[in-house]
Design an enzyme around this catalytic site. Structure first.
Site, PDB file in Angstrom:
ATOM      1  N   ASP A 198       0.852  -1.187   0.000  1.00 55.62           N
ATOM      2  CA  ASP A 198       0.000   0.000   0.000  1.00 55.62           C
ATOM      3  C   ASP A 198       0.891   1.242   0.000  1.00 55.62           C
ATOM      4  OD1 ASP A 198      -2.347   1.738   0.361  1.00 55.62           O
ATOM      5  OD2 ASP A 198      -3.348  -0.129   0.906  1.00 55.62           O
ATOM      6  N   HIS A 268      -2.580   3.136  -4.676  1.00 55.93           N
ATOM      7  CA  HIS A 268      -2.058   2.579  -3.411  1.00 55.93           C
ATOM      8  C   HIS A 268      -0.667   1.980  -3.618  1.00 55.93           C
ATOM      9  CE1 HIS A 268      -5.651   2.992  -0.809  1.00 55.93           C
ATOM     10  NE2 HIS A 268      -6.338   2.840  -1.930  1.00 55.93           N
ATOM     11  N   GLU A 332      -9.673   2.972  -5.405  1.00 52.85           N
ATOM     12  CA  GLU A 332      -9.292   4.341  -5.074  1.00 52.85           C
ATOM     13  C   GLU A 332      -8.065   4.853  -5.841  1.00 52.85           C
ATOM     14  OE1 GLU A 332     -10.809   4.444  -0.460  1.00 52.85           O
ATOM     15  OE2 GLU A 332      -8.893   3.473  -0.843  1.00 52.85           O
TER      16      GLU A 332
HETATM   17  C1  ACM Z   1     -10.881  -0.313   0.399  1.00 50.18           C
HETATM   18  O1  ACM Z   1     -11.390  -0.304   1.540  1.00 50.18           O
HETATM   19  N1  ACM Z   1     -10.230   0.748  -0.065  1.00 50.18           N
HETATM   20  C2  ACM Z   1     -10.963  -1.466  -0.443  1.00 50.18           C
END
Ligand code: ACM
Ligand code: ZN
Length: 570
Positions: A198, A268, A332
């Site tokens: 991440d 991420h 995201e």
């Molecule tokens: C997430 O909670 N961004 C998958």
């Protein structure tokens, strides 16, 4: 002397009067069919016959059970592959389906029927939960090692019964990961989703790209609670070597659990970008993120080197993780929901712009979804060439997702409903029911600081994965998963507190036919679960018993935390 003889006689009489007593039936997840009988069976020391038709792996399951019984009771069950009158029989019965088992206990004997390894595993997990909780201990205990007479026929509702752990926001050592796997196994969960990378850290050794763990696995401190500008000044990080990961995979497999690794892409990705800045649209410099939230910096979709990088990483990953599914994140990439419509690096990057032109993608806010579709499809094709399938968070559905991907619905249930209606396989993991990093009680001043939300045990339990599905699309629901994100969870004690007993509730959502779910019965079974956790040394929440438990999480000092990261669990 006379007195002593009297005392011995009384003790002997009292001992002979002690009638072993079986536990009330409190197995979680509750089996599909349970018929209680009369009397009980003495498990300690009883011989076990394991059908020759079963594999060595199935034998190993029984062997582990016998080892544990020997440890706690002092008597080992002798195991034999020949049926010479053993009181516990494990029979291969191909009339039962995958993962199913039948367990019949009478005062005279126990008969387990199963057609596969998972069935044997689950029969013995059920048997263990029927024994006194001391069976989960690590030393000799005094208990009545008996189980009640009962006839059980059982199989899961869903094939995919998942639990996720984020080790990127906070790193947890191999021992803690194994404890997570142990408790999954006790509750018959079978997919461990390992969130390995991440913005805040890269946690998997990749031999071709050593900087991922030299640089990407470490961050210069962590923000304090939600003050993103602050920094606790403590370098945080860690990673698993490939050898450690293979050990985790093997450990999980012995317990019927497949480890599904996640490399989150193309967003991420700051851990990777800090290590190899040439993989970003601007070339950086980038730093491993010290606060939560989402980095706007993502992998460049128009740079061929990015695909070479990912294919190399995934090749090493596939060699470690035999799982059919590889999770490629996809969430995201363009910020969170609030940032919708704000510029992303792809908009102004010459390489990404050239790619858009080549693909005929028109500029605009929607363009980014089509670029992501191209990106996802390339990774999907690559994995497919190696016999693997992708899972992605529900954002991958936006635009035009290539068939064959599996969608993990997390932004509520809508993504999952839509994906299933379009013919995609789906894993339901909606934040409102399955994000176990949310507060479990409303007395948040008494709870450890959390990301927010409110997800009490009853709400996890109440989740019905088919709700809202278009008729006929239910078959695409492979199962459910609980997610444990760790932005605000830095210690094993806190992790376990958030996990338990909510994982027990999730296990019934995943395992039990909806007609078998009953919160009152489940709640009553929790007393046994809490005693199990005490014996195993797991931390847990007692909110359901109106005991809110900040004090159940011993605080670690910053130095202790650093020591934990460097030297592992003490
Ligand atoms: C997430 O909670 N961004 C998958
Ligand atoms: Zn770019």
């Amino acid at each position: 002397m006379k007195q002593l003889a009297f005392l011995i006689a009384v003790t002997a009489i009292l001992a002979s009067c002690h009638k072993p007593e079986a536990q009330p039936f409190s197995v979680i997840p509750f089996p599909n069919s349970v018929e209680m009988g009369e009397g009980q069976f003495k498990v300690a020391g009883a011989d076990i016959y394991v059908d020759e038709a079963f594999s060595e792996e199935a034998l190993a399951v029984v062997d582990r059970f016998a080892d544990q019984m020997a440890l706690v009771s002092g008597r080992r069950n002798k195991i034999s592959r020949a049926d010479n009158g053993a009181k516990i029989k494990v029979i291969k019965n191909d009339n039962l389906g995958a993962e199913a088992y039948a367990l019949r206990v009478t005062p005279e004997d126990i008969v387990v029927d199963a057609s596969d390894l998972a069935g044997v595993l689950y029969a013995f997990e059920t048997l263990k939960q029927m024994l006194p909780p001391e069976v989960y201990g690590s030393s000799r205990a005094k208990a009545d090692w008996v189980v009640p007479a009962v006839s059980i026929v059982d199989e899961p509702r869903f094939a995919y019964r998942g639990a996720h752990l984020d080790v990127a926001r906070h790193f947890f050592d191999v021992d803690e990961v194994k404890r997570y796997i142990d408790i999954m196994a006790a509750y018959k969960l079978n997919r461990f989703h390992f969130h390995l990378t991440d913005d805040q850290g890269w946690r998997v050794e990749i031999k071709a790209y050593p900087k991922l763990t030299e640089i990407g696995a470490w961050r210069d401190g962590t923000c304090i609670q939600k003050d993103f500008e602050s920094n606790d000044g403590i370098r945080h990080g860690g990673f698993y070597t490939q050898e450690e990961l293979r050990d985790i995979v093997a450990y999980a497999a012995e317990r019927g659990i497949t480890v599904i690794p996640e490399i989150d892409m193309p967003g991420h990705m700051l851990g990777a970008l800090a290590s190899y800045p040439e993989l970003g649209c601007t070339g950086g410099p980038y730093k491993v993120r010290t606060c939560w939230g989402i980095s706007k910096d993502i992998l460049c979709a128009g740079n061929e080197d990015v695909y070479t990088f990912l294919e190399t990483v995934l090749t090493e990953l596939m060699d470690i993780f035999p799982s059919e599914y590889i999770h490629i994140g996809g969430d995201e990439c363009f910020g969170g929901r609030r940032e919708r419509g704000t510029p992303v690096p792809w908009d102004s990057c010459p390489k990404c712009n050239a790619l858009m032109k080549e693909l005929g993608i028109k500029p605009g806010v929607e363009a980014r979804h089509y670029i992501q579709n191209y990106f996802t499809a390339r990774i999907q094709d690559f994995l497919l060439q190696h016999g693997r399938k992708v899972i992605g968070w529900d954002e991958i559905l936006e635009g035009d997702l290539k068939p064959g991907a599996t969608v993990m619905s997390w932004r509520g249930t809508e993504g999952g409903v839509k994906a299933a209606a379009q013919g995609f396989d789906v894993i339901m993991s909606p934040n409102k029911f399955m994000y176990i990093d949310y507060y479990q009680s409303q007395e948040i001043d008494k709870e450890p600081f959390s990301i927010g939300g409110h997800l009490p045990l009853e709400k996890v339990y109440s989740y019905e994965p088919f709700e809202g599905m278009e008729p006929g699309s239910e078959d695409h629901i492979l199962g459910v998963q609980a997610n444990l994100w760790t932005e605000y969870i830095a210690t094993p004690e806190h992790l376990e507190y958030m996990l338990l007993p909510r994982m027990c509730a999730e296990s019934e959502v995943a395992w039990c036919d909806s007609t078998r779910k009953d919160f009152t019965r489940f709640d009553a079974s929790l007393d046994h679960a809490f005693r199990m956790f005490d014996v195993m040394g797991y931390n847990y929440s007692l909110d359901i018993r109106c005991l809110i438990g900040m004090d159940r999480i011993p605080a670690r000092t910053a130095e202790q935390l650093e020591d934990y990261i460097t030297n592992g669990k003490k």
